[in-house]
Design a protein around this motif. Structure first.
Motif, mmCIF file in Angstrom:
data_model
loop_
_atom_site.group_PDB
_atom_site.id
_atom_site.type_symbol
_atom_site.label_atom_id
_atom_site.label_comp_id
_atom_site.label_asym_id
_atom_site.label_seq_id
_atom_site.Cartn_x
_atom_site.Cartn_y
_atom_site.Cartn_z
ATOM 1 N N SER A 109 125.008 51.053 19.627
ATOM 2 C CA SER A 109 124.182 51.684 18.592
ATOM 3 C C SER A 109 124.942 51.796 17.281
ATOM 4 C CB SER A 109 123.736 53.078 19.040
ATOM 5 O OG SER A 109 122.801 52.993 20.093
ATOM 6 N N SER A 110 124.221 51.563 16.178
ATOM 7 C CA SER A 110 124.731 51.820 14.837
ATOM 8 C C SER A 110 123.786 52.811 14.160
ATOM 9 C CB SER A 110 124.819 50.520 14.033
ATOM 10 O OG SER A 110 125.798 49.662 14.572
ATOM 11 N N TYR A 111 124.273 53.411 13.069
ATOM 12 C CA TYR A 111 123.542 54.526 12.469
ATOM 13 C C TYR A 111 123.513 54.386 10.954
ATOM 14 C CZ TYR A 111 124.635 56.299 17.094
ATOM 15 O OH TYR A 111 124.766 56.426 18.454
ATOM 16 N N ARG A 112 122.312 54.510 10.379
ATOM 17 C CA ARG A 112 122.148 54.411 8.933
ATOM 18 C C ARG A 112 121.112 55.420 8.457
ATOM 19 N NH1 ARG A 112 121.952 47.741 8.339
ATOM 20 N NH2 ARG A 112 123.894 47.391 9.498
ATOM 21 N N GLY A 113 121.364 56.043 7.313
ATOM 22 C CA GLY A 113 120.413 57.006 6.756
ATOM 23 C C GLY A 113 119.271 56.302 6.054
#
Length: 413
Positions: A109-113
């Motif tokens: 998983s990667s995370y971006r606003g």
């Protein structure tokens, strides 16, 4: 008198749960992808979802504003990873003894606003292929071949658009764009498929470029022809059996927005899918030098996993996955629970078997199996125990047979 506060069960914006039926489909797609990756000799890698903030800072350009910072104890500043490429660069610099070229695939998983929309989430599964330590065009060709081969294995028709960042920046310079604006203008060009030429021209003008020069950027890029590097790459793809114009195509306007790309760039568009590309990548020869005195060439591809799933779903290509259990072993009544437990254990030597551990009569247990798409039910009553047999019911055909254990195994497998 205390009152209990009820918390509304809900997800953070842009983050999702995957219930068993959907998770099985996702895992089935991933298994097919991994089969292809490993057929090309790529090895698995896993890194933490959290990196030091200094690791991520200054690596991805304008989109750095989307990085999630993490509250942490002490003075160490941390952040959720934005992608899997920067952590890979950190790993290669941190473990210099890795064999080179280092070929790895990574799933995490990667995370971006993000502002959430179709195909874009704040938490998303990323699936990456990369080769570190090779300047050869063979590495680029293998990455693209593996990506195209993966989509073919999934049954998804895609076209890989291919360009050179060096070629694009050269054309931007030829059009009269000053050095300090080249990357910024390149990032605007990257939006042409999303917002159209007129909007991109207007955006370039907002950077202080005249209308004539902004228009000239387009006309100059349009005249671009593949350079020698791209010609060799296209030749390799032809040798691999892929078709120019159908499976891949030179696109002089392709830019890829991330600042770390230095050479070839490529992007996969799925036929009939309108939410954007389903994957992309390129060569990033300078990124690892941010972590080490040694600069290593690198090339990679990132699959947009959620978009790939959406595209597969729109075309009816998602695998039809059922329960992991092949048979549900029922409990005829509480007095026979030990015999049912023993039967489930024996069946598991040959087939996946779930033991019903809830409450309810046989009818309720049959409904449970049907709800979970378990194809067979094993029924063990006192008569069957006495005769050393078991009833196997096929829920699809609504038929049942009383069988010996070896006969039951034959039916279930």
């Amino acid at each position: 008198m205390s009152t209990k506060t009820t918390i509304e069960p809900r997800n953070p914006k842009g983050m999702r749960d995957f219930l068993p039926a959907e998770k099985r489909v996702r895992d089935a797609v991933l298994r097919k992808m991994i089969e292809t990756f490993e057929s090309y000799g790529f090895d698995p890698l896993e890194t933490p979802p959290v990196e030091l903030k200094e690791t991520l800072a200054g690596k991805i350009g304008a989109e750095e504003k989307l990085i999630y910072q993490v509250a942490s104890k002490g003075d160490t500043e941390m952040a959720l990873r934005y992608d899997l490429t920067v952590p890979l660069a950190r790993v290669v610099a941190q473990y210099p003894g890795l064999p080179k070229p280092f070929k790895r695939y990574q799933i995490g998983s990667s995370y971006r606003g993000e502002n959430t929309q179709k195909g874009r989430y704040r938490q998303f599964l990323q699936v990456d292929l990369d080769t570190i330590g090779s300047n050869s065009g063979l590495a680029d060709a293998e990455i693209i071949s593996a990506a195209l081969g993966t989509y073919q294995k999934l049954g998804l028709k895609v076209k890989m658009l291919i360009n050179s960042k060096e070629l694009l920046l050269g054309k931007i310079t030829e059009a009269g764009i000053p050095e300090d604006l080249k990357i910024s203008v390149s990032n605007s060009i990257d939006k042409v498929m999303k917002i159209g030429k007129d909007a991109v021209v207007a955006e370039i003008q907002e950077k202080g470029v005249s209308a004539d020069i902004a228009e000239k950027v387009f006309s100059t890029i349009k005249t671009a022809q593949p350079d020698q590097t791209i010609k060799e790459l296209l030749a390799y793809l032809s040798i691999a059996g892929f078709k120019d114009g159908a499976d891949y195509q030179f696109d002089p306007f392709l830019a890829r927005g991330l600042d770390y790309y230095t050479g070839t760039v490529f992007e996969a568009d799925a036929e009939g899918y309108t939410a954007g590309s389903v994957g992309g990548g390129g060569r990033y020869d300078n990124l690892i030098g941010n972590f080490s005195d040694q600069s290593l060439p690198a090339v990679g591809f990132s699959f947009g996993f959620d978009r790939t799933l959406e595209a597969l779903g729109e075309q009816g290509l998602l695998p039809q996955e059922k329960s992991s259990a092949r048979v549900l072993v029922t409990v005829f009544d509480e007095s026979l629970s030990q015999e049912s437990f023993q039967l489930a254990q024996a069946l598991r030597e040959n087939v996946s078997a779930e033991l019903y551990t809830g409450e309810g009569n046989l009818e309720k247990q049959l409904k449970y199996a049907d709800l979970k798409s378990i194809p067979f039910v094993a029924i063990l009553g006192l008569k069957e125990i006495t005769e050393n047999k078991v009833i196997i019911k096929n829920l699809a055909t609504k038929t049942q047979q009383t069988l010996s254990f070896p006969e039951a195994i034959k039916i279930l497998t």
